[in-house]
Motif scaffolding. Structure first.
Motif, PDB file in Angstrom:
ATOM      1  N   SER A 469       1.197  -0.898   0.010  1.00 17.94           N
ATOM      2  CA  SER A 469       0.093  -0.081  -0.348  1.00 17.94           C
ATOM      3  C   SER A 469       0.726   1.180  -0.292  1.00 17.94           C
ATOM      4  O   SER A 469       2.147   1.439   0.479  1.00 17.94           O
ATOM      5  CB  SER A 469      -0.707   0.496   1.586  1.00 17.94           C
ATOM      6  N   MET A 470       0.292   2.284  -0.487  1.00 15.17           N
ATOM      7  CA  MET A 470       1.118   3.307  -0.718  1.00 15.17           C
ATOM      8  C   MET A 470       1.766   4.272   1.233  1.00 15.17           C
ATOM      9  O   MET A 470       2.448   4.641   1.208  1.00 15.17           O
ATOM     10  CB  MET A 470      -0.115   4.620  -1.543  1.00 15.17           C
ATOM     11  N   ALA A 471       0.789   3.805   1.676  1.00  9.41           N
ATOM     12  CA  ALA A 471       0.804   4.332   3.595  1.00  9.41           C
ATOM     13  C   ALA A 471       2.538   3.871   3.757  1.00  9.41           C
ATOM     14  O   ALA A 471       3.022   3.625   4.325  1.00  9.41           O
ATOM     15  CB  ALA A 471       0.231   3.787   4.367  1.00  9.41           C
ATOM     16  N   VAL A 472       2.587   2.007   3.356  1.00  3.03           N
ATOM     17  CA  VAL A 472       4.011   1.311   3.530  1.00  3.03           C
ATOM     18  C   VAL A 472       5.401   2.466   3.070  1.00  3.03           C
ATOM     19  O   VAL A 472       6.612   2.651   3.633  1.00  3.03           O
ATOM     20  CB  VAL A 472       4.591   0.473   3.041  1.00  3.03           C
ATOM     21  N   THR A 473       5.057   3.389   1.673  1.00  4.02           N
ATOM     22  CA  THR A 473       5.878   3.534   1.184  1.00  4.02           C
ATOM     23  C   THR A 473       6.592   4.289   1.918  1.00  4.02           C
ATOM     24  O   THR A 473       7.631   5.597   1.554  1.00  4.02           O
ATOM     25  CB  THR A 473       5.330   3.363  -0.726  1.00  4.02           C
ATOM     26  N   ARG A 474       4.821   5.648   2.096  1.00  6.60           N
ATOM     27  CA  ARG A 474       5.301   6.738   2.784  1.00  6.60           C
ATOM     28  C   ARG A 474       6.524   6.708   3.941  1.00  6.60           C
ATOM     29  O   ARG A 474       7.191   7.594   4.761  1.00  6.60           O
ATOM     30  CB  ARG A 474       3.722   7.473   2.792  1.00  6.60           C
ATOM     31  N   TYR A 475       5.994   5.529   4.737  1.00 13.03           N
ATOM     32  CA  TYR A 475       6.710   5.121   5.930  1.00 13.03           C
ATOM     33  C   TYR A 475       8.174   5.012   5.657  1.00 13.03           C
ATOM     34  O   TYR A 475       9.170   5.684   6.851  1.00 13.03           O
ATOM     35  CB  TYR A 475       5.665   4.741   7.287  1.00 13.03           C
ATOM     36  N   LEU A 476       8.231   4.161   5.210  1.00 12.63           N
ATOM     37  CA  LEU A 476       9.950   3.859   4.439  1.00 12.63           C
ATOM     38  C   LEU A 476      10.285   4.988   4.097  1.00 12.63           C
ATOM     39  O   LEU A 476      11.608   5.209   4.214  1.00 12.63           O
ATOM     40  CB  LEU A 476       9.399   2.735   3.663  1.00 12.63           C
ATOM     41  N   ASP A 477      10.021   5.628   3.461  1.00 11.22           N
ATOM     42  CA  ASP A 477      10.458   7.167   2.934  1.00 11.22           C
ATOM     43  C   ASP A 477      10.907   8.084   4.277  1.00 11.22           C
ATOM     44  O   ASP A 477      11.413   8.554   4.639  1.00 11.22           O
ATOM     45  CB  ASP A 477       9.581   7.499   2.197  1.00 11.22           C
TER      46      ASP A 477
END
Length: 886
Positions: A469-477
């Motif tokens: 999900s895009m949430a994962v990309t956001r917290y990895l970033d």
């Protein structure tokens, strides 16, 4: 609706009155497991004296944990969840039913979801591009180019069908979107001016729908056929199951992940035997078990064989709902409702009664992988160095694979050597793990430590990251871990299932050539849930499931045959060996990263406009009509299920003079029956597409073509690893036509039998139809003319799907198999004594070419009265259509 027990009550939540049906109105209900309390409330709310009677409610309340399942109930889930591979054929069927309804003189708008239906497009993106910052955008562009016809059709469905929503592509994986956004946990509904609240429940057209059990939502996978019926207001007919309690105590040791935990649970429950049963997790460890760990365990319900693996609703659940940006009023409703119903979980809550119990001390879990071809075959990490040579030798002996030695190839301008055991695919993939911040951040931390030491992934490894999900990309970033992951080649390749469902894309050409020329037994390692033969990649013979941080570590090592505790993964640029312990994060480091970087802002931003889609989706044109106009397409075609259908039902007849299409062994999965992967040019499906002017580069996958029955029936039994015992020494969809003994594809033989007016059957061993809840594994055989399957045992969903398509599932009696009966598949088969589908056993007579007769009895696996009706009508869809038309 009736209310025999006077259970209707009003629950006030912050000034809003909700009508609820109280469980404490039913004497004895407090002792029931949580899952059965949910079913009991469902019956209370739908009591009508016909489909749900007072006696049904009393019987469920008086559930005997030790009794064999015999009580049938009619269960109505709150909503239906679909992904695009299985959702497209479901919407195709609804469109075809609208046409058929019109032909029968009815109103096509009657064919419309009566329960909320939500579809997430996640199964279509493929990993064509990897290891570069442009991988995501290039893969997304290819996805739209390949699937534009399908996506236009789904947009038509979204416009034409009421209460049907589509989450566009490149948003997230269906089950991750379900827990992070779609699930209500307690379902609020306003009808006739008043609000009602009840347990959120769902059925889904994907077996891993069970993931939602991790947040206390009862849900499981069904075939697309059964899901369509549920959407159309038909109840799910089911026997009240046994419920297995799984007690969790203790805590995970340092270095152990949720993936290691779930692989241990899968092994334990498969060994115990929970097929057809509910599993519930309880015990003192629950209160400290994060939702990410719960959903990882719940996700793999199909792998341990249970219908569901349910966790309770508690403060941890509320914290997760708040983290993922749910409305505060909804969170308050969840808490108030569960407390009012006596289902709120606390550490001192009394234990429910269970049919059986197991227990696991989390402190006993060790780092593990599972493979090389089944998720229940767990291997402790410390044993991999000795396990792999043994598994390799067994595979080579079984498949008669010669040993041609290693291959020298050039990758990225440097000469390298790959051999048996070389890892050629390393994928962080699948919502099983991508939904869990602890393992995703651990993977990022491993990458960060590795990059700091100057390490890189082995050049022959195809690396990929599907964030879920895009949430994962956001917290990895936000955590600053994305650059390190990308430095090792783990770039975002797309928001979809990717490698876990075989959308792996091509291997680099030198690697592919080396595998073919040297007969190498190459390996994949993935953070997925399935590793069946031929599923991950056609050229990769051995596949291992592992946690995301282990996937990163093994990508660096480039080979599977090592003990990461004793053997170095690689050598750093300074000449020093690097071991797993040198790059593995501590539990404190992972917890600190979660606390700092996994915040509500990441989720609210990711789901702010979830149904809008990107510019490509928004620009798609879709017809605004009540019926579909079926344009010329190789993706979407009007299926023939309703051709010549009348309102009258033809009585059930015995099966005479049938021929066997395939004689199969144990553990035949739905992937074997209806593969989802690539289409070979010289296969029946490939030849069909070429005849239609489709170039091989545009074949896409069988999964993406599920809206076209012509492709799918040609792909049935076409898995490259399928071994038909009627055609010894072959792999793939090959059979011998009878009585000619001419070798040909199963599709060609089936068409020849149909032209000759001969029915077909399939014979198999144990666990026939295990794996994904794939309706085409029943639809395909039906279109090939298969009238019956005789197996030693069935996976739950597939048996139901067979009945749903009008195929007769028969089961050998205990102690009997095709082998003990001496069946070759070359016989002529007569099946008699069906008694209009009400028989419990039937006689099968197998006559050999020389006239030798073998007669045996088989059990009829039409398990419920509803299924009797479905079989009589030729399947569940004709049954529903006739009812609505009448």
């Amino acid at each position: 609706m009736n209310d025999s027990f006077h259970s209707k009550a009003i629950l006030d939540v912050a000034g809003t009155p909700y009508e609820i049906f109280k469980l404490d109105a039913i004497p004895g209900s407090a002792r029931l497991p949580f899952s059965l309390k949910i079913l009991l409330e469902n019956l209370l709310r739908h009591e009508d004296g016909v489909t749900v009677r007072r006696q049904d409610i009393e019987d469920l309340a008086a559930w005997d944990p030790q009794a064999e399942p015999a009580k049938e109930i009619q269960y109505r889930p709150a909503r239906v969840l679909m992904q695009d591979f299985t959702g497209v054929p479901a919407v195709v069927d609804l469109a075809a039913m609208r046409d058929a309804m019109q032909a029968l003189g009815g109103d096509p708008r009657k064919i419309n979801p009566l329960q909320p239906a939500e579809l997430v497009i996640d199964h279509s993106v493929q990993v064509d591009h990897f290891g570069s910052p442009e991988a995501f955008s290039l893969n997304a562009a290819l996805e739209f180019e390949r699937n534009q016809e399908r996506y236009q059709f789904l947009k038509w469905g979204q416009q034409a069908l009421d209460d049907f929503k589509v989450v566009p592509p490149d948003t997230g994986i269906v089950h991750q979107v379900n827990i992070e956004y779609l699930s209500r946990v307690v379902f609020p509904k306003t009808s006739n001016g008043h609000a009602q609240a009840y347990f959120d429940t769902c059925v889904g057209t994907d077996s891993h729908t069970t993931m939602v059990n991790g947040i206390g939502v009862l849900g499981w996978g069904v075939g697309g056929i059964e899901a369509e019926a549920s959407m159309l207001g038909q109840p799910v007919s089911m026997l009240v199951p046994k419920v297995v309690g799984f007690k969790l105590t203790g805590s995970l040791r340092e270095g152990v992940t949720a993936t290691d935990l779930v692989l241990t649970i899968v092994e334990m429950l498969r060994r115990h035997g929970v097929v057809g049963k509910f599993v519930e997790f309880y015990g003192p460890a629950i209160a400290s078990l994060p939702i990410g760990d719960r959903t990882t365990i719940a996700n793999m319900g199909p792998e341990y064989g249970a219908t569901c693996g349910l966790f309770p609703i508690d403060q941890v659940t509320l914290d997760y709902l708040r983290l993922t940006g749910r409305d505060e009023a909804q969170i308050a409703l969840v808490e108030a409702y569960c407390k009012a119903q006596g289902t709120w979980h606390t550490s001192d809550a009394p234990e429910a009664e269970y049919s059986e119990t197991l227990a696991l001390d989390l402190g006993d879990v060790v780092p593990s992988l599972a493979g090389p071809k089944r998720p229940q075959d767990r291997v402790p990490l410390t044993e991999m160095a000795t396990h792999f040579p043994s598994a390799l030798a067994a595979l080579k002996a079984e498949r008669n694979i010669p040993d041609k030695g290693p291959a020298r190839i050039e990758m990225a301008g440097q000469p390298v050597t790959i051999t048996d055991g070389s890892i050629v695919v390393a994928a962080i993939t699948s919502c099983t793990n991508t939904s869990n911040p602890s393992v995703m951040l651990a993977a990022g931390l491993v990458a960060q430590k590795a990059v700091a030491l100057g390490l890189t992934s082995a050049p022959w490894v195809k690396t990929s990251l599907g964030p879920g999900s895009m949430a994962v990309t956001r917290y990895l970033d936000h955590a600053g871990l994305t650059p390190a992951l990308e430095a090792l080649g783990f770039h975002n390749v797309g928001y979809g299932c990717t490698v876990c469902i075989g959308n792996t894309g091509p291997l680099p050409e030198p690697v592919s050539r080396a595998i073919a020329e040297h007969d190498l037994c190459a390996v994949s390692i993935l953070s997925g849930n399935r590793n069946f033969e031929g599923r991950v990649h056609a050229e990769v013979r051995m596949n291992y499931l592992a946690s995301p941080p282990l996937v990163v570590a093994y990508a660096i090592a480039g080979r599977i045959d090592l003990d990461p505790y004793r053997d170095p993964l690689t050598v750093a640029p300074n000449g020093q060996p690097v071991y797993l312990k040198d790059i593995w994060p501590t539990q404190h480091e992972v917890a600190e990263a979660i606390a700092k970087h996994v915040t509500v802002d990441e989720f609210t931003a990711a789901y702010a406009d979830v149904f809008a889609g990107d510019a490509r989706w928004q620009s798609l044109e879709a017809a605004d009509s009540q019926t579909y106009d079926w344009p010329e397409s190789t993706y979407i075609r009007n299926p023939p299920y309703f051709e010549g259908m009348t309102l009258e039902v033809t009585p059930v007849s015995d099966i005479r003079g049938a021929r066997c299409l395939a004689l199969l062994g144990d553990s035949i999965t739905t992937d074997h029956i209806s593969p989802a992967g690539s289409i070979k040019a010289d296969s029946p499906a490939g030849r069909y597409l070429i005849e239609k002017g489709v170039e091989q580069k545009d074949f896409n996958s069988l999964g993406s073509r599920r809206g076209n029955h012509e492709v799918m029936m040609r792909g049935t039994f076409a898995n490259i690893r399928l071994r038909n015992l009627m055609a010894p020494g072959t792999e793939g969809g090959v059979t011998l036509h009878q009585p000619s003994h001419a070798p040909m594809s199963i599709f060609d033989a089936a068409m020849r039998y149909q032209s000759e007016g001969i029915p077909a059957i399939v014979i198999a061993g144990k666990e026939y139809g295990s794996g994904s809840s794939r309706d085409w594994a029943a639809k395909g055989p039906r279109l090939l003319g298969v009238r019956a399957v005789i197996a030693e045992s069935y996976e739950r969903i597939h048996r139901s799907n067979l009945v749903g398509m009008g195929i007769l599932p028969l089961e050998f009696l205990p102690g009997e198999t095709a082998q003990t009966l001496g069946l070759t598949g070359y016989e002529t088969f007569d099946i008699s004594g069906l008694e209009n589908a009400e028989a419990k056993e039937v006689e099968v007579r197998a006559t050999a070419a020389d006239g030798t007769l073998k007669s045996f009895r088989t059990k009829v696996r039409i398990d419920t009265p509803n299924e009797v009706d479905y079989y009589r009508h030729g399947g569940i869809l004709p049954f529903v259509l006739r009812r609505l038309a009448a």
